[in-house]
Write an enzyme that holds these catalytic residues in place. Structure first.
Site, PDB file in Angstrom:
ATOM      1  N   SER A   1     -64.478  33.864  56.697  1.00 50.54           N
ATOM      2  CA  SER A   1     -64.796  32.860  55.679  1.00 50.54           C
ATOM      3  C   SER A   1     -65.230  33.493  54.361  1.00 50.54           C
ATOM      4  O   SER A   1     -64.698  33.164  53.290  1.00 50.54           O
ATOM      5  CB  SER A   1     -65.898  31.925  56.194  1.00 50.54           C
ATOM      6  N   ASP A   2     -66.199  34.409  54.406  1.00 55.12           N
ATOM      7  CA  ASP A   2     -66.701  34.952  53.139  1.00 55.12           C
ATOM      8  C   ASP A   2     -65.727  35.941  52.514  1.00 55.12           C
ATOM      9  O   ASP A   2     -65.668  36.068  51.288  1.00 55.12           O
ATOM     10  CB  ASP A   2     -68.091  35.574  53.298  1.00 55.12           C
ATOM     11  N   CYS A   3     -64.943  36.641  53.330  1.00 56.30           N
ATOM     12  CA  CYS A   3     -63.906  37.525  52.766  1.00 56.30           C
ATOM     13  C   CYS A   3     -62.869  36.705  52.018  1.00 56.30           C
ATOM     14  O   CYS A   3     -62.406  37.095  50.930  1.00 56.30           O
ATOM     15  CB  CYS A   3     -63.234  38.330  53.876  1.00 56.30           C
TER      16      CYS A   3
END
Length: 726
Positions: A453-455
């Protein structure tokens, strides 16, 4: 590798180093000089495909498990040359602690897990009695012997023939056959947990033991305080050295293990019930093969890769799967000043020697129907943390307002990010409990296949920034349809309460954490939502909405509202946020502040931001910087380092800058900028200091590019705000 890149580009940093004595000497000009020196050097370290190589290591048990896998499959001599062996041994010796033991990771004291695995690795690499081995053996024997190794160590030693399977608690493969709607189904566990315990269950179900060689027989006598055949394995099953015991077993666990060991496991091995085990093992191999193929035999991490490789060898020693596993061992190797190490994920650089060896492997182990393409310029993408770091690097470069001076660097980075997006979902993904992948970015490259998700969020932010500049400078923007895919993927990660976890949505109850069997690693059962992931996605969606206001407008608005509330709710009373993926409170607070600022909060209208600024200012050292140790993660309280850390300082500076500190009172930031500029090396880089990567409040590792990108970002943003103010 980094030095080779710099040498190839023949870069000379001509700008003189400036070392301000006090904060008054920090001017826009001194900051600009520092930035140009840092950016020039950092740009020279860029690989030809656009990413930055980096030392993504720090865990002392990764290399041993890869060596164990090669030993068991009989490929150790084929894969590792004499030079590989020498450098691997040098790394292990270099990180032996003064007491003779080895830690689970570079940071931290000696543990039975780290000591046993590294001692055995040295012996399997044909190291014989020397002072280091003598000291290592003494540490092991004086702390309870290998019988006191924690669960993961017990399993690995069982696989290589140094521990009996009867001394393990049951890891029944039949658990994978229970209905998926039950919260205990492994498909609901955090992906790392299920993908590690999946091959472990297979090995346990098979009670597999590798070849018992003379070396294995000798090690049996070296790591136990009594003869091997006299060890009480029932007693050893519950033994764990106090140095390793981070997660003691609960009463519930003891009841469950007792039932499994005394009743369930014996029944499952009796006819006709044992037919169920055969079905379970075949089912596990289907999942293992799916994981291998969907990650191109890299694995989600080196732990499950090594285990999967052994399972494939057990199934068929001459299988295509094993032949495809072997060349990708090199993906995890990184040669540095302290020796050859295995990275926490796959490595992030290009290494010609492994490519030559890979070619050798395919000559000796031909695999029909599989092509291994090496381009004429030796370009081949390896996994690591490239996508994660490069997204931050782009943002750091933009913060400096020097984009016009480093257009070619950003153009190459732009191409790398675009080429690293996962363009399709994996086939039959739901059958194998995989989350959506289309439109995502992984921690590393598209080969890895595991969307994060954060990548994905940080890559999207970088692309949106790049789209604001002329294609003549930074290259053509990514197609709008692929941006929509990225947003669709981000929204698919959203938990029911509007928060965001890592690789998947939270799939089961946190109550199951009580069943964590590892004894050493915390919070491994559930993919918990974090402030960092939630903040990254929140920022990305808000940036996207500004440029594409009509796309999924209502869903994004709802997400922003829930995500910002989660961030506020997770703030601690002292104003900080706990960092899940970095060390620790400076990291968490950086993301907490940035998320709230993106959602429209200001210092004036937000109590949370005022508390956060007060917290950070209270932790500033007298020299101007910030320094925090890994002990903050373990104690869950801020533990100040003995001196400033460049990355902690940068995180704290950025949080304060985004919260308006320049406009209120820039004095603390001048003080911090002086600290960073004085830390800068003659090369223009910033120093490598204590590792700042973290996972599960118990695993610490290095992000090789953090030491440069975040100081560049902090100084760049500070200078930009000063210019705007003046």
């Amino acid at each position: 590798m980094r030095m080779q890149y710099a040498k190839q580009k023949h870069l000379q940093v001509d700008l003189p180093a400036i070392k301000p004595v006090d904060s008054a000497e920090v001017t826009e000009e001194t900051i600009l000089t520092s930035l140009r020196r840092a950016l020039s050097q950092h740009s020279s370290l860029q690989a030809h495909d656009g990413h930055w190589a980096g030392d993504f290591s720090g865990l002392m048990f990764i290399m041993p498990i890869l060596i164990f896998a090669l030993h068991v499959t009989g490929t150790l001599d084929t894969v590792l040359s004499t030079e590989h062996r020498r450098e691997i041994c040098r790394y292990i010796y270099n990180h032996q602690n003064e007491d003779g033991g080895w830690g689970t990771q570079v940071l931290g004291p000696s543990t039975m897990f780290g000591s046993c695995l590294n001692y055995v690795t040295l012996r399997l690499l044909d190291e014989v009695d020397n002072n280091a081995l003598t000291k290592g053996r003494a540490w092991i024997l004086s702390h309870g012997s290998a019988a006191a190794i924690p669960q993961w160590g017990k399993i690995w030693l069982s696989v290589v023939g140094l521990y009996e399977w009867s001394g393990n608690n049951s890891i029944i493969p039949e658990l994978w056959l229970v209905p998926h709607f039950l919260p205990i189904h492994p498909g609901r566990f955090w992906c790392f947990c299920r993908l590690v315990y999946m091959p472990m269950s297979y090995l346990y179900g098979k009670k597999f033991v590798g070849p018992i060689t003379p070396t294995i027989l000798a090690i049996r006598e070296e790591v136990y305080s009594v003869p091997y055949h006299e060890i009480d394995w029932n007693k050893a099953r519950d033994a764990c050295a106090k140095e390793d015991l981070r997660y003691p077993r609960s009463l519930l666990q003891n009841v469950i293990w007792t039932c499994l060991n005394k009743f369930v496991e014996p029944i499952l091995n009796c006819w006709p019930v044992n037919k169920l085990r055969d079905i379970a093992l075949k089912n596990l191999m289907k999942h293992i093969h799916y994981e291998d193929k969907s990650t191109k035999y890299i694995g989600v991490c080196p732990i499950n890769k090594a285990l999967d490789m052994i399972c494939c060898w057990i199934e068929d020693p001459n299988s295509d799967a094993l032949k495809l596993h072997l060349p990708r061992i090199y993906d995890y190797l990184w040669l540095a000043e302290d020796g050859m190490k295995a990275q926490s994920d796959s490595r992030s650089h290009h290494f010609i020697l492994p490519l030559l060896l890979a070619d050798f492997l395919f000559v000796h182990f031909p695999c029909p129907g599989y092509s291994f393409t090496i381009e004429t310029n030796w370009k081949i993408v390896y996994d690591g943390c490239q996508s994660w770091e490069i997204a931050f690097i782009v943002q750091a470069y933009f913060s400096t307002d020097l984009v016009n001076e480093f257009g070619p660097t950003l153009r190459n980075a732009h191409e790398f990010i675009k080429s690293s997006q996962v363009l399709e979902n994996h086939p039959d993904s739901e059958t194998y409990y995989r989350h959506r992948s289309k439109g995502s970015w992984t921690l590393s490259t598209a080969d890895n296949g595991w969307s994060v998700s954060d990548c994905t969020a940080e890559a999207l932010k970088a692309l949106l920034l790049l789209s604001k500049f002329s294609p003549n400078l930074v290259g053509d923007p990514i197609k709008g349809e692929r941006l929509y895919d990225a947003v669709d993927c981000l929204l698919s990660f959203m938990n029911k309460d509007g928060t965001f976890s890592t690789y998947e949505c939270k799939r089961t109850t946190s109550l199951l954490e009580v069943l964590n069997p590892s004894e050493t690693f915390l919070n491994i059962i559930v993919d918990y939502p974090s402030v960092e992931c939630t903040s990254s996605v929140l920022q990305a969606l808000i940036m996207f909405k500004e440029l594409y206001p009509g796309y999924r407008k209502e869903e994004i608005a709802k997400c922003v509202k829930n995500a910002s509330k989660f961030i506020e709710d997770k703030q601690r009373k002292d104003g900080s946020w706990f960092g899940t993926w970095g060390i620790c409170f400076t990291y968490g607070t950086f993301f907490g502040v940035k998320g709230l600022i993106a959602s429209g909060r200001t210092y004036e209208n937000s109590t949370s931001l005022r508390k956060a600024c007060n917290f950070l200012l209270s932790k500033q050292l007298s020299t101007g910087g910030w320094g925090e140790t890994y002990l903050s993660c373990e104690t869950e309280a801020y533990v100040e380092a003995t001196g400033p850390h460049a990355v902690n300082t940068a995180w704290a500076m950025l949080a304060l800058i985004y919260a308006g500190q320049v406009e209120r009172d820039p004095a603390p930031l001048y003080h911090a900028a002086k600290e960073l500029i004085n830390m800068q090396l003659e090369t223009g880089e910033f120093p490598q200091q204590e590792h700042v990567g973290c996972s599960n409040c118990s695993i610490y590792f290095n992000y090789g590019n953090y030491r440069n990108l975040f100081p560049i970002w902090a100084l760049g943003e500070f200078r930009r705000r000063l210019l705007a103010k003046n």
